[in-house]
Enzyme design. Sequence first.
Site, mmCIF file in Angstrom:
data_model
loop_
_atom_site.group_PDB
_atom_site.id
_atom_site.type_symbol
_atom_site.label_atom_id
_atom_site.label_comp_id
_atom_site.label_asym_id
_atom_site.label_seq_id
_atom_site.Cartn_x
_atom_site.Cartn_y
_atom_site.Cartn_z
ATOM 1 N N ARG A 1 0.863 -1.185 0.000
ATOM 2 C CA ARG A 1 0.000 0.000 0.000
ATOM 3 C C ARG A 1 0.897 1.232 0.000
ATOM 4 N NH1 ARG A 1 -5.133 0.166 3.830
ATOM 5 N NH2 ARG A 1 -5.718 1.706 2.259
ATOM 6 N N GLN B 1 -15.276 1.824 7.843
ATOM 7 C CA GLN B 1 -14.451 1.556 9.027
ATOM 8 C C GLN B 1 -15.081 2.126 10.297
ATOM 9 O OE1 GLN B 1 -13.317 2.853 6.118
ATOM 10 N NE2 GLN B 1 -11.172 2.323 5.757
ATOM 11 N N ASP C 1 -2.376 9.179 8.160
ATOM 12 C CA ASP C 1 -1.578 8.154 7.495
ATOM 13 C C ASP C 1 -0.210 8.662 7.063
ATOM 14 O OD1 ASP C 1 -3.223 5.458 6.773
ATOM 15 O OD2 ASP C 1 -4.560 7.171 7.021
ATOM 16 N N ASN D 1 -5.288 11.496 5.190
ATOM 17 C CA ASN D 1 -6.066 10.592 6.032
ATOM 18 C C ASN D 1 -7.224 10.061 5.192
ATOM 19 O OD1 ASN D 1 -6.468 9.372 8.687
ATOM 20 N ND2 ASN D 1 -8.307 10.611 8.810
ATOM 21 N N LYS D 2 -8.018 9.205 5.777
ATOM 22 C CA LYS D 2 -9.105 8.554 5.049
ATOM 23 C C LYS D 2 -9.960 9.584 4.319
ATOM 24 C CE LYS D 2 -9.422 5.041 4.793
ATOM 25 N NZ LYS D 2 -8.862 4.200 3.689
#
Length: 340
Positions: A83, A179, A220, A230-231
Amino acid sequence: MTRLLPFRFDQGEQTLWLLDQRKLPFEEVWVPCRTAAEAAAGIRDMVVRGAPAIGVTAAYGMVLAHLSGEDPAEADRVLRHSRPTAVNLFYALERMKPHWGNPEASLAEARAIWEEVERTEQAISQHGAALLKGQVLTHCNTGPLATGGYGTALGAIVEAHRQGRVSHVWVDETRPYLQGARLTAYELCKAGVPATLVTDNMAAHLMSKGQVDAVIVGTDRMATNGDFANKIGTYALAVLCHYHGIPFYPALPLSSVDPKLNSGKDIPIEERSALEVTTIRGVPIAPEGFPAAHPAFDVTPHHLITGIVTEKGVLYPPFDESLPRALARGAGRQASVADS
């Protein structure tokens, strides 16, 4: 927080067991990994996810490579390509490099990385809790399942509730991978924290009604100026907080800061399968074959951040000064991150 850890390592079996987070909260299934390639597949396929947990998994992936007689250079390559966005992956692999060819030292370093995660997140939880009060909104999943420790943003929320500071949590469902709905809600249930699940597009409404006192999220990868990935959906929350005058905090270990990046424009953004958008748990929600986009992360610019919660304390603007100072003050090995 009652911790349901995302992995366990059995030295006797020479196996890294990953809790399959794709099946939570409905099933608790453990997936065995006995090679670096299997650990990389667990990361790529989101059996394990969350930046700190990805880093620990990668470290143990290198341990598996030593135990199974794999070429460490090839194992490193495979893990690096699992990833692209979470910098903890590359940080952990750099930490493992000096121990290639030495199984005992490799295992000791992987354990040290995991122990550091736990120590730093205890500190992050304490520093973050002091900032929070009333009703807090969070996005994605940043608890033990995402980290292998105590959690970053969610660790701070749980600690603030324990101290009597936070009364209620709004949990973004976090489309398209859910999530928040599947994992954060699950962890808050275990922690006994009052919470309500909301769809991602409800945040503005809640803020307009005065029902959100702060937003805290995970990270992240962060550049040295404070821009961070981030997400997907995090950037929108930051914009909403700015408009409504609500404090907005990313929480992260300093190992999530990439000292090679001066701004967020160079953070690689993972593009995931369109099927994760057009289906939910295998059930179609769009016409067959309809195109869909799926950037898994977005980048929030630093000027929208109130403060950055780290294990060294809360950092405030200007971040291009406070972040490098924090890294130099004691992050040590955490400041050394490989090119991704």
